[in-house]
Design a protein around this motif. Structure first.
Motif, mmCIF file in Angstrom:
data_model
loop_
_atom_site.group_PDB
_atom_site.id
_atom_site.type_symbol
_atom_site.label_atom_id
_atom_site.label_comp_id
_atom_site.label_asym_id
_atom_site.label_seq_id
_atom_site.Cartn_x
_atom_site.Cartn_y
_atom_site.Cartn_z
ATOM 1 N N ALA A 1 0.825 -1.219 0.000
ATOM 2 C CA ALA A 1 0.000 0.000 0.000
ATOM 3 C C ALA A 1 0.857 1.266 0.000
ATOM 4 O O ALA A 1 0.538 2.238 -0.691
ATOM 5 C CB ALA A 1 -0.938 -0.007 1.204
ATOM 6 N N ASP A 2 1.944 1.262 0.780
ATOM 7 C CA ASP A 2 2.824 2.441 0.816
ATOM 8 C C ASP A 2 3.436 2.713 -0.559
ATOM 9 O O ASP A 2 3.529 3.860 -0.996
ATOM 10 C CB ASP A 2 3.951 2.248 1.832
ATOM 11 C CG ASP A 2 3.472 2.314 3.260
ATOM 12 O OD1 ASP A 2 2.364 2.851 3.492
ATOM 13 O OD2 ASP A 2 4.211 1.838 4.150
ATOM 14 N N ARG B 1 2.265 1.801 -3.553
ATOM 15 C CA ARG B 1 1.247 2.279 -4.490
ATOM 16 C C ARG B 1 0.932 3.745 -4.239
ATOM 17 O O ARG B 1 0.812 4.529 -5.177
ATOM 18 C CB ARG B 1 -0.017 1.419 -4.377
ATOM 19 C CG ARG B 1 0.129 0.071 -5.044
ATOM 20 C CD ARG B 1 -1.210 -0.632 -5.217
ATOM 21 N NE ARG B 1 -1.967 -0.744 -3.977
ATOM 22 C CZ ARG B 1 -1.856 -1.735 -3.100
ATOM 23 N NH1 ARG B 1 -1.019 -2.724 -3.340
ATOM 24 N NH2 ARG B 1 -2.585 -1.755 -1.996
ATOM 25 N N HIS B 2 0.814 4.130 -2.965
ATOM 26 C CA HIS B 2 0.553 5.534 -2.623
ATOM 27 C C HIS B 2 1.699 6.419 -3.115
ATOM 28 O O HIS B 2 1.465 7.504 -3.657
ATOM 29 C CB HIS B 2 0.373 5.676 -1.107
ATOM 30 C CG HIS B 2 0.178 7.083 -0.657
ATOM 31 N ND1 HIS B 2 -0.990 7.778 -0.881
ATOM 32 C CD2 HIS B 2 1.019 7.936 -0.020
ATOM 33 C CE1 HIS B 2 -0.867 8.997 -0.386
ATOM 34 N NE2 HIS B 2 0.344 9.112 0.140
ATOM 35 N N GLU C 1 1.483 6.715 -6.978
ATOM 36 C CA GLU C 1 0.331 7.494 -7.423
ATOM 37 C C GLU C 1 0.499 8.985 -7.146
ATOM 38 O O GLU C 1 -0.091 9.821 -7.821
ATOM 39 C CB GLU C 1 -0.938 6.984 -6.738
ATOM 40 C CG GLU C 1 -1.378 5.630 -7.246
ATOM 41 C CD GLU C 1 -2.475 5.019 -6.400
ATOM 42 O OE1 GLU C 1 -2.900 5.653 -5.410
ATOM 43 O OE2 GLU C 1 -2.901 3.888 -6.733
ATOM 44 N N ASN C 2 1.318 9.326 -6.156
ATOM 45 C CA ASN C 2 1.524 10.733 -5.762
ATOM 46 C C ASN C 2 2.964 11.155 -5.953
ATOM 47 O O ASN C 2 3.472 12.002 -5.211
ATOM 48 C CB ASN C 2 1.103 10.920 -4.300
ATOM 49 C CG ASN C 2 -0.357 10.613 -4.102
ATOM 50 O OD1 ASN C 2 -1.208 11.347 -4.560
ATOM 51 N ND2 ASN C 2 -0.643 9.501 -3.439
#
Length: 107
Positions: free
Chosen positions: A93-94, A96-97, A100-101
Motif C-alpha cells: 500500500a505504501d 502504491r501511494h 500514485e503521488n
C-alpha cells in the motif's frame, strides 16, 4: 439603454445583432496567425562516436574532452537508496501511494 416609446424590443435586438454581426467576421480563425509559420522540417544534430573515456554521447561539432576533460573528471555514480527502491518496485500500500503521488513527493 433607455427605452423610447417609439422603439420596439424586437427592433432594438435586431439592430444590436446587425451591429455585432458586422463587427466580427464569421469565418476568421483566431489561431490562424499562430499556425501560419510552422516549419515543415526540423533540425537534428548528427551524432559522433561516444567519448572513449566516459562513454558520453557526442555530437559532430563537440570537441574532444568537452564532457570529461579527456578522463580527468569522473562523475561519481550515486548508490540507490534502498527505501526509495522498495517504494518504486514493491506492490504494498505504501508503494502504491508513493507511485500514485510521485509528483507531490518530487516537489
Amino acid at each position: 439603454m433607455f427605452r423610447d416609446e417609439g422603439y420596439d424590443n424586437d427592433t432594438l435586438e435586431d439592430e444590436e445583432e446587425a451591429i455585432m454581426s458586422s463587427a466580427i467576421p464569421s469565418k476568421v480563425d483566431p489561431l490562424d496567425f499562430v499556425y501560419t509559420n510552422i516549419p515543415d522540417t526540423t533540425h537534428i544534430l548528427k551524432l559522433d562516436a561516444n567519448c572513449k573515456h566516459c562513454k558520453a554521447k557526442k555530437i559532430v561539432s563537440e570537441t574532444d574532452g568537452f564532457c570529461c576533460r579527456n578522463g580527468q573528471i569522473e562523475l561519481k555514480q550515486p548508490e540507490p537508496i534502498p527505501e526509495l527502491m522498495r517504494l518504486w518496485s514493491s506492490m504494498d500500500a505504501d508503494s502504491r501511494h508513493f507511485r500514485e503521488n510521485i509528483r507531490f513527493f518530487n516537489g
